[in-house]
Design a protein around this motif. Structure first.
Motif, PDB file in Angstrom:
ATOM      1  N   GLY A 179       0.817  -1.206   0.000  1.00 38.70           N
ATOM      2  CA  GLY A 179       0.000   0.000   0.000  1.00 38.70           C
ATOM      3  C   GLY A 179       0.845   1.247   0.000  1.00 38.70           C
ATOM      4  N   ILE A 180       0.196   2.376  -0.238  1.00 35.22           N
ATOM      5  CA  ILE A 180       0.883   3.669  -0.191  1.00 35.22           C
ATOM      6  C   ILE A 180      -0.006   4.666   0.528  1.00 35.22           C
ATOM      7  N   GLN A 181       0.624   5.697   1.067  1.00 37.21           N
ATOM      8  CA  GLN A 181      -0.092   6.839   1.628  1.00 37.21           C
ATOM      9  C   GLN A 181       0.403   8.067   0.885  1.00 37.21           C
ATOM     10  N   GLY A 182      -0.463   8.571  -0.009  1.00 43.48           N
ATOM     11  CA  GLY A 182      -0.071   9.737  -0.794  1.00 43.48           C
ATOM     12  C   GLY A 182      -0.304   9.520  -2.277  1.00 43.48           C
ATOM     13  N   ASP A 183       0.396  10.285  -3.075  1.00 43.79           N
ATOM     14  CA  ASP A 183       0.196  10.347  -4.520  1.00 43.79           C
ATOM     15  C   ASP A 183       0.916   9.196  -5.228  1.00 43.79           C
ATOM     16  N   TYR A 184       0.147   8.352  -5.907  1.00 42.67           N
ATOM     17  CA  TYR A 184       0.714   7.241  -6.675  1.00 42.67           C
ATOM     18  C   TYR A 184       1.674   7.750  -7.747  1.00 42.67           C
ATOM     19  N   TYR A 185       1.291   8.821  -8.436  1.00 44.57           N
ATOM     20  CA  TYR A 185       2.121   9.341  -9.526  1.00 44.57           C
ATOM     21  C   TYR A 185       3.432   9.919  -9.007  1.00 44.57           C
TER      22      TYR A 185
END
Length: 208
Positions: A179-185
């Motif tokens: 997972g991520i927290q923030g902007d994928y790009y």
């Protein structure tokens, strides 16, 4: 580029100019190209807070590009520069130098959260001058726990060797991320939403 640390005063780092779009009548023109201004600023230890956005030397490089492209007949309306790095425990991870280096990087990231930071500089042409707009974006990436077999299989694809941190979220490396927290790009290398937010007032002023 090896894992490296930046000088504490290098809170605003920029080493890459990104794209070229030429404009015709009434249209915008922008320059983007790849260039490096990192090496003069490498040092240990790292002060990680707000690591990336624009070192004066890198900004100077961007300004030089903007001025070089400007002629009495034509010049870009803006020039975009950006650089992305991966950080963990105060270490900046660049591209792996070899297979062993890639294995070490991915092993360090395994099962942990790290940060991806991108610094962006937008140079806007205003009359005879260039206005500078800087910002940085940070995304937290949660890596799955990876076995040596998985790491080696991923390295076998060749994908890690040209990626900062040794992985690419937009390709096979996405399978390694929980997972991520923030902007994928931003993890891909360019914080598109934040850039558009910064660009809107520039365009409004241009066309007002």
């Amino acid at each position: 580029m090896e894992s490296c640390n930046l000088k504490p005063d290098a809170k605003k780092e920029l080493s890459q100019v990104i794209a070229l779009v030429k404009a015709n009548k009434g249209k915008l023109s922008a320059y983007v190209n790849q260039s490096s201004a990192v090496s003069p600023f490498l040092q240990s230890p790292l002060s990680i807070a707000e690591l990336v956005v624009t070192i004066p030397g890198a900004n100077c490089l961007l300004l030089q590009v903007a001025k070089r492209l400007s002629t009495p007949q034509s010049s870009p309306d803006f020039v975009i520069g950006a650089d992305t790095c991966v950080t963990l425990d105060g270490t900046v991870y660049g591209k792996p130098k070899d297979r062993d280096h890639a294995f070490s990087m991915l092993s360090n990231l395994s099962g942990r959260n790290h940060e991806v930071l991108t610094g962006v500089c937008l140079m806007v042409h205003k009359g005879q001058e260039w206005q500078e707009i800087n910002f940085s974006e940070t995304t937290t990436v949660n890596f799955a726990t990876l076995s040596p077999q998985v790491i080696n299989a991923y390295i076998d694809t060749g994908e890690p060797m040209d990626k900062a941190g040794g992985y690419g979220i937009q390709a096979l490396g996405g399978m390694l991320i929980e997972g991520i927290q923030g902007d994928y790009y931003n993890v891909m290398g360019f914080p598109l939403h934040r850039f558009c937010q910064s660009l809107v007032p520039v365009l409004e002023e241009m066309f007002s």
